[in-house]
Design a protein around this motif. Sequence first.
Motif, short mmCIF file in Angstrom:
data_model
loop_
_atom_site.label_atom_id
_atom_site.label_comp_id
_atom_site.label_asym_id
_atom_site.label_seq_id
_atom_site.Cartn_x
_atom_site.Cartn_y
_atom_site.Cartn_z
N TYR A 12 52.49 73.48 37.70
CA TYR A 12 52.88 72.21 37.10
C TYR A 12 54.27 72.30 36.50
CZ TYR A 12 52.80 68.06 34.19
OH TYR A 12 53.12 66.87 33.59
N LYS A 13 54.56 73.38 35.80
CA LYS A 13 55.87 73.57 35.20
C LYS A 13 56.96 73.65 36.27
CE LYS A 13 54.26 75.84 31.03
NZ LYS A 13 54.20 77.10 30.28
N ARG A 16 57.66 70.16 37.56
CA ARG A 16 58.46 69.37 36.62
C ARG A 16 59.93 69.78 36.68
NH1 ARG A 16 56.53 64.93 35.94
NH2 ARG A 16 57.76 64.67 34.09
N ILE A 17 60.19 71.06 36.77
CA ILE A 17 61.57 71.56 36.87
C ILE A 17 62.20 71.09 38.18
CG2 ILE A 17 62.99 73.64 37.11
CD1 ILE A 17 61.00 74.98 35.12
N ASN A 19 61.50 68.42 39.78
CA ASN A 19 61.78 67.00 39.63
C ASN A 19 63.07 66.78 38.83
OD1 ASN A 19 61.49 64.26 39.82
ND2 ASN A 19 59.72 64.10 38.49
N ASP A 20 63.28 67.58 37.81
CA ASP A 20 64.51 67.49 37.02
C ASP A 20 65.72 67.82 37.89
OD1 ASP A 20 63.08 66.88 34.75
OD2 ASP A 20 63.14 68.92 33.94
N ARG A 35 65.27 59.35 33.41
CA ARG A 35 64.52 60.61 33.28
C ARG A 35 64.70 61.21 31.89
NH1 ARG A 35 60.62 63.35 35.09
NH2 ARG A 35 60.80 65.59 35.14
N LYS A 39 61.69 61.64 29.11
CA LYS A 39 61.36 62.96 28.57
C LYS A 39 61.45 62.95 27.04
CE LYS A 39 62.22 66.78 30.69
NZ LYS A 39 62.60 67.93 31.49
N ARG A 43 58.23 63.53 24.61
CA ARG A 43 58.18 64.64 23.65
C ARG A 43 57.91 64.14 22.24
NH1 ARG A 43 63.18 67.79 26.40
NH2 ARG A 43 61.95 68.84 27.98
#
Length: 53
Positions: A12-13, A16-17, A19-20, A35, A39, A43
Amino acid sequence: MTMGRGLVSTLYKIARIANDVSTLASGNPKRITRRMVNKFIGRKIASKIYWRR
């Protein structure tokens, strides 16, 4: 923690990276801004929910 859960968390991490990186590589300022804002908001909300418990 089980091995499977650690693997899922890691994948998952990585997603996400990725996608960034994809967002930054697009060069689209609207997409990058959206984005960043999402984020930031995520947060802030997550930290408030976490601290209430």
